[in-house]
Scaffold this motif. Structure first.
Motif, PDB file in Angstrom:
ATOM      1  N   PRO A   1       0.865  -0.879  -0.100  1.00 26.26           N
ATOM      2  CA  PRO A   1       0.123  -0.032   0.051  1.00 26.26           C
ATOM      3  C   PRO A   1       0.522   0.994   0.198  1.00 26.26           C
ATOM      4  CG  PRO A   1      -0.331  -1.890   2.098  1.00 26.26           C
ATOM      5  CD  PRO A   1       0.412  -2.424   1.280  1.00 26.26           C
ATOM      6  N   PRO A   2       0.171   2.287  -0.414  1.00 20.70           N
ATOM      7  CA  PRO A   2       1.533   3.637  -0.375  1.00 20.70           C
ATOM      8  C   PRO A   2       2.229   4.063   1.021  1.00 20.70           C
ATOM      9  CG  PRO A   2      -1.025   4.167  -1.288  1.00 20.70           C
ATOM     10  CD  PRO A   2      -1.082   2.365  -1.031  1.00 20.70           C
ATOM     11  N   SER A   3       1.766   3.613   2.179  1.00 21.59           N
ATOM     12  CA  SER A   3       1.879   4.340   3.006  1.00 21.59           C
ATOM     13  C   SER A   3       2.811   3.167   3.694  1.00 21.59           C
ATOM     14  CB  SER A   3       1.342   4.523   4.366  1.00 21.59           C
ATOM     15  OG  SER A   3       0.501   3.665   4.500  1.00 21.59           O
ATOM     16  N   HIS A   4       3.430   1.708   2.585  1.00 25.75           N
ATOM     17  CA  HIS A   4       3.956   0.898   3.447  1.00 25.75           C
ATOM     18  C   HIS A   4       5.545   1.250   3.617  1.00 25.75           C
ATOM     19  CE1 HIS A   4       6.838  -2.142   3.351  1.00 25.75           C
ATOM     20  NE2 HIS A   4       6.286  -2.970   3.685  1.00 25.75           N
ATOM     21  N   ASP A   5       6.282   2.394   3.090  1.00 24.79           N
ATOM     22  CA  ASP A   5       7.339   2.345   3.848  1.00 24.79           C
ATOM     23  C   ASP A   5       7.256   3.315   5.035  1.00 24.79           C
ATOM     24  OD1 ASP A   5       8.531   1.189   1.585  1.00 24.79           O
ATOM     25  OD2 ASP A   5       9.550   3.017   0.216  1.00 24.79           O
ATOM     26  N   TRP A   6       6.187   4.483   5.085  1.00 26.41           N
ATOM     27  CA  TRP A   6       6.037   5.759   5.976  1.00 26.41           C
ATOM     28  C   TRP A   6       5.814   4.005   7.399  1.00 26.41           C
ATOM     29  CZ3 TRP A   6       1.967   5.780   9.774  1.00 26.41           C
ATOM     30  CH2 TRP A   6       2.295   7.002  10.536  1.00 26.41           C
ATOM     31  N   ALA A   7       5.197   3.466   6.710  1.00 30.26           N
ATOM     32  CA  ALA A   7       4.322   2.305   7.910  1.00 30.26           C
ATOM     33  C   ALA A   7       5.686   1.327   8.612  1.00 30.26           C
ATOM     34  CB  ALA A   7       3.273   1.949   7.644  1.00 30.26           C
ATOM     35  N   ALA A   8       6.406   1.419   7.666  1.00 29.42           N
ATOM     36  CA  ALA A   8       8.112   0.534   8.394  1.00 29.42           C
ATOM     37  C   ALA A   8       8.546   1.028   9.607  1.00 29.42           C
ATOM     38  CB  ALA A   8       8.835  -0.353   6.868  1.00 29.42           C
ATOM     39  N   VAL A   9       8.630   2.513   9.157  1.00 32.60           N
ATOM     40  CA  VAL A   9       9.565   3.294  10.017  1.00 32.60           C
ATOM     41  C   VAL A   9       8.789   4.413  11.655  1.00 32.60           C
ATOM     42  CG1 VAL A   9      11.258   3.888   7.855  1.00 32.60           C
ATOM     43  CG2 VAL A   9       9.260   5.826   8.592  1.00 32.60           C
TER      44      VAL A   9
END
Lengths: 965, 92
Positions: A579-587
């Motif tokens: 999903p578009p926020s994946h990288d944001w969620a990961a950090v």
């Protein structure tokens, strides 16, 4: 290191380069051009394995892919490849091989006791022997048989090798680079036709490499090498050596396996093998023929080999298969063996031509052949017996579409039948053209025919000159014997087993195969099938054509599962969608879970939280008390436009949609045509002719497919167009009492309840970016979903966090999402699973009777609308401290725990931080009328039996005041 | 298998998903339960020529009516399902 059986001259080996290899821990030497089999023979290693059932000593029997005996484990550890045919394993420096199927050393196999017990181990022995006592089967017999059965062992570790898949297209695929195949390729060269020439060997020429035939005055193997080299220069011809075409598929597609690095010590990052899918307009089978054996007493000792293989070892590999060789043949071709061996200076003990009445009564030698006794009592010292029972055309690829092979009396063999798959042709010894001259001529003439048919003009259609060797045969299948005479060496099937099978009623050749295992396993009976069915025919008093063959199926030779899997393993097994926020969620502390192809944040852990429950409880409470946001971009989104869009949507949802106003959203329930519910979602109307539909994450593809079916196949003249926009938009749920405050800061829209009420939607801008806002709620709170172009997804997450800091904002994951929806009583895939009805889900009133939408009619079947059927209701444990489990079944208090008293099952449970107890949803018989009752949630799997109170499925705010506020 | 798409030419069967008998086009609009039951559940299972629906899911999303011999896999005709539906009189 001495290679005592290496001939002084000749052969297609590079004597200047020694290769060191190990077999069963012993070090040997061979040369480039050797196979493991030829190198073992050169080093006098004649015993290479033990037989499948009786653990008899076995040696190398053939020189090709038909090898039944010489199966070894190649390489070590995770790289080990069991059941590798030593005759196909190209020698490389440092090769390590071990023999299989023995307990203790190969020379002193403990399981060779089976050979003494052989009277009890005949065909079907385990059906007869291990009957009693019954309890012994699982505890004793089966484990013992399993431990003893099988040949090689898998390493048990993940396969470290890589495998590739490839696709090739051509006008003409030539299978086999023997005389016919090379001749065909020469004919095609220069015409402009795109040609693929594949051969399973690493040396071109097929039998030419193994024989001493001359072509155009040159040794056949030299002619083949020169022709191959010339073809390699041709840009329209692709040569695929070490490539086995293993299967005929539909519409000219052939499957092939290329062994890229099996012949190298190190793969150096290249794939081990490539599975090719070959798309050929025409296919020419030049697959040659395989020699077969003759059954006689103890015909399985190491040193007893196919006559053609004996020639191959001498001519191609410069290896003497014995010091004093006997030839046994029923045909002219076998006689060549004696001629060729004499030319190499090898002594011929005797030539036994069965057409002159010669027969063998016994063979001698414990771990290798030492002598034979003829039926006249003569004993002959001999260490190698070259046997030829005739040649079988390799018809396999011509038969994969059920083109039955036809018996040819002259050849005493099956040749390809007349109903070849479209586009397939045969040339050379596969058709029974058993001489070099005839193979060359057929290759040229068939290629010419094909090329003209394809519109090419071959110029060079005269085949090279070669001899026309005789191949007369008088079939002889077996010699009378009181001892065991082997038919199928790989499966230890003897003439006695074949006769026993017939005697016990397994008279069809297919039954014979299953009962005796004749023709099964890695060699698929290449050297034994015809022999077996000839003996069956004799026992049945029928002819061979009346007896018929078993069905030929791909693959021709074994293909590793890894090659079929290719790169589709581990993380590459299927695509991963983020999903578009994946990288944001990961950090930001998220851990992830899979939802179909998607990776979704399941919760966001914070320092000090002890385990996932702490995080999820906090996220749920944040939504209930403040404001949270969740990436819901994984939901399917379908853009629907056209003058008839309204009519179309009204027909695909069960509930009314004809009067949805512009700027409004409605929840919709989809049925299959059989009347069962299968998906739900919301559809927003942005203009008269423009809607955006959402589907569940799991069914996004299915719903889209169905909508296209309705549009194209059912209502082809409706003016409506569909586009999947799932990946185009980042969509976030923003939920909680502070949601309005937060979004008012970001979007250019009046969000007051009057201006933008529950179920409103609008196109707007958010921080200057085009956005869509929907006032919908899955949690039961005041909530919105906001969508921005996907590339702004991560930025929107960051913006929400920053803008909502003073409002107590936090991201929430799929676990909190699930708790919130269970508290609110919304069904998801656990409940709306394609096997439940609208009535069961409590949505009966949504199904409009005023229109003929998909599924309306069959949803009204009597059984699907019964009042006393399952109904979705809520559950709370009577003892509020108890945890519920999904999957538990409901029983009345005091009722026996059996299917007759089953009242339904728990579909979803959650710990509700809002209510401070475990809550559940489930289907209960007559559930709506049982609210307030107490039933048992019976869970034998977890040994639980919990009294639960039946309640409304809408635990939280059943009137919906909060979401409308 | 290779399906000769009327718009796109020969395409590998792996680009398609299969639905079943092309009689699914003949939805008994407005019919009763019996009519829908027959439409949905009662199908012929011929050994030989079969008209069936394929969806070019990994392609242009066309629904096709493919005439295929179930014994030999020979494909003798490929049509756009929309054209077939219109020819059968389906319209709106």
């Amino acid at each position: 290191m001495t290679q005592p059986f290496r001939l002084g001259t000749g052969g297609l080996i590079d004597r200047d380069r020694p290769l060191i290899f190990r077999f069963n821990g012993r070090t040997f030497q061979g040369h480039p051009g050797d196979t493991l089999a030829s190198a073992l023979l050169a080093n006098d290693q004649r015993l290479v394995g033990r037989s499948f059932k009786y653990h008899r000593p076995r040696g190398i029997f053939s020189a090709g892919s038909e090898e039944p005996n010489a199966l070894v484990t190649l390489r070590r550890g995770a790289h080990a490849n069991p059941n590798t045919r030593a005759t196909m394993a190209e020698l490389f420096d440092g090769l390590e091989a071990t023999s299989q199927n023995h307990r203790g050393p190969l020379e002193w196999d403990l399981l060779s006791v089976n050979n003494i017990l052989s009277p009890f181990l005949s065909a079907g022995f385990y059906y007869k022997t291990f009957m009693w006592p019954r309890a012994f089967w699982e505890k004793l017999y089966e484990p013992a048989i399993r431990a003893a059965a099988g040949l090689g062992r898998l390493s048990g570790e993940p396969d470290p090798d890589s495998y590739d898949h490839g696709f090739l297209h051509c006008d003409l695929l030539i299978v086999g680079a023997g005389p016919a195949g090379l001749s065909a390729a020469l004919t095609a060269a220069g015409t402009g036709a795109k040609v693929i020439l594949a051969d399973e060997d690493f040396t071109p020429g097929g039998r030419l490499a193994a024989e001493t035939h001359e072509i155009d005055g040159q040794l056949g193997s030299q002619w083949a090498a020169a022709t191959w080299a010339a073809l390699a220069e041709n840009p329209n011809i692709r040569l695929l050596p070490r490539t086995t075409v293993f299967g005929t598929y539909d519409h000219g597609i052939m499957g092939a396996l290329e062994r890229n690095t099996d012949h190298l010590a190190e793969a150096h990052g290249k794939p081990r093998q490539t599975l090719w899918r070959l798309y050929a307009k025409r296919t020419l089978l030049c697959t040659g023929a395989t020699e077969r054996s003759i059954a006689f007493a103890d015909n399985d000792r190491p040193g007893i080999m196919l006559a053609g293989a004996v020639r191959a070892y001498a001519n191609r590999y410069a290896t003497a298969p014995g010091r004093r060789v006997t030839v046994l043949t029923n045909n002219d071709d076998g006689l060549r063996t004696a001629v060729d061996l004499k030319a190499h200076g090898i002594e011929i003990a005797v030539i036994l031509d069965t057409r002159e009445g010669k027969a063998i009564a016994a063979t001698h030698g414990r771990k290798a052949l030492s002598a034979i006794t003829l039926t006249d009592g003569t004993k002959i010292e001999t260490d190698c017996l070259a046997v030829s029972g005739g040649w079988n055309p390799n018809v396999h690829l011509s038969c994969h579409h059920r083109n039955l092979p036809v018996w040819n009396e002259t050849l005493a063999a099956f040749a390809p039948g007349p109903s070849l798959p479209p586009g397939m042709y045969c040339a050379g010894s596969v058709t029974g053209a058993f001489s070099t001259a005839r193979a060359l001529a057929e290759g040229a003439s068939k290629a010419t025919e094909i090329l003209i048919d394809l519109g090419y003009a071959p110029a060079n259609t005269t085949p090279p000159k070669a001899s026309d060797e005789p191949s007369d045969i008088t079939p002889l299948w077996h010699m009378p014997s009181r001892k065991r005479a082997w038919v199928d060496l790989q499966n230890d099937v003897t003439t006695k087993d074949v006769k026993l099978s017939h005697q016990e009623g397994y008279r069809s050749v297919e039954h014979l195969k299953r009962y005796t295992t004749l023709g099964m396993a890695t060699d698929q009976g290449r050297t034994s099938n015809v022999l077996g069915l000839a003996i069956l025919a004799e026992a049945a008093g029928k002819t061979i054509p009346e007896t018929g063959t078993t069905v030929f199926r791909p693959p021709y030779t074994p293909v590793p599962i890894g090659a079929f899997a290719g790169h589709a393993r581990g993380e590459q097994f299927r695509p991963t969608r983020l999903p578009p926020s994946h990288d944001w969620a990961a950090v930001n502390g998220a851990s992830f879970t899979t939802a179909g192809q998607w990776l979704r944040a399941e919760w966001y852990a914070r320092p000090g939280e002890n385990g996932w429950r702490d995080s999820v409880d906090r996220e749920v409470t944040t939504v209930r008390k403040k404001v949270g946001f969740c990436d819901v971009s994984t939901l399917g989104k379908i853009d629907i436009q056209g003058r008839d869009a309204t009519e179309f949507i009204n027909r695909v949802y069960a509930n009314p949609f004809a009067k949805l106003a512009v700027g409004k959203v409605r929840y919709g329930l989809m049925l299959r045509e059989d009347g069962f519910a299968y998906d739900d979602g919301t559809t927003a109307r942005f203009a008269e002719t423009h809607y955006v539909m959402t589907t569940t994450t799991a069914n996004a593809g299915l719903v889209f497919r169905n909508l296209e079916f309705y549009r194209q196949c059912l209502w082809p003249n409706l003016d409506v167009h569909l586009a999947s926009v799932t990946d185009a938009w980042a969509q976030f749920s923003v939920a909680g009492p502070n949601a309005r405050d937060l979004l008012s800061r970001l979007v250019d829209l009046d969000l007051s309840n009057d201006a933008f009420p529950f179920m409103a939607c609008a196109e707007t801008t958010c921080c200057g970016v085009p956005a869509r806002l929907f006032r919908i709620s899955f949690s039961g709170e005041l909530a919105y979903e906001i969508a921005v172009p996907a590339r702004y997804g991560a930025s929107l997450a960051e913006t929400l966090v920053t803008a909502g800091k003073d409002l107590g904002i936090a991201p929430y994951g799929t676990e909190a999402l699930s708790v919130l929806r269970i508290e609110k009583g919304h069904p998801v895939g656990n409940e709306l699973n394609g096997q439940t009805t609208a009535a069961q889900l409590g949505l009966a009133r949504m199904v409009s009777q005023e229109k003929d939408a998909i599924g309306t009619t069959l949803s009204q079947r009597e059984e699907m609308i019964r009042d006393d059927d399952f109904r979705l209701v809520g559950f709370r444990p009577v003892d509020r401290g108890t945890l519920l489990n999904a999957g538990a079944h409901f029983l009345n208090t005091g009722a026996p725990a059996d299917m007759a008293h089953d009242l339904g099952w728990m579909t979803s449970v959650a710990w509700s931080p809002t209510f401070g107890c475990s809550i559940g949803l489930g289907f209960l018989k007559n559930g709506t009328n049982r609210i307030g009752d107490t039933v048992r949630a019976y869970d034998p799997v977890r040994a639980k039996d919990t009294p639960v109170e039946v309640v409304s499925p809408h635990f939280y705010d059943p009137e919906g005041a909060r979401q409308r506020g | 298998m290779i399906i000769n798409h009327p718009l796109l030419g020969p395409r590998d069967a792996s680009e398609f998903t299969y639905l079943g008998d092309a009689s699914l086009i003949d939805r008994p609009d407005g019919g009763d339960i019996d009519a829908f039951h027959a439409y949905l559940h009662l199908r012929d299972n011929p050994a030989g020529e079969h008209r069936e629906l394929w969806y070019h899911e990994y392609g242009d999303r066309s629904w096709l009516v493919v005439t295929r011999n179930t014994l030999t896999h020979e494909i003798t005709q490929v049509e756009l399902a929309r054209d077939v539906a219109r020819a059968k009189g389906r319209s709106r």
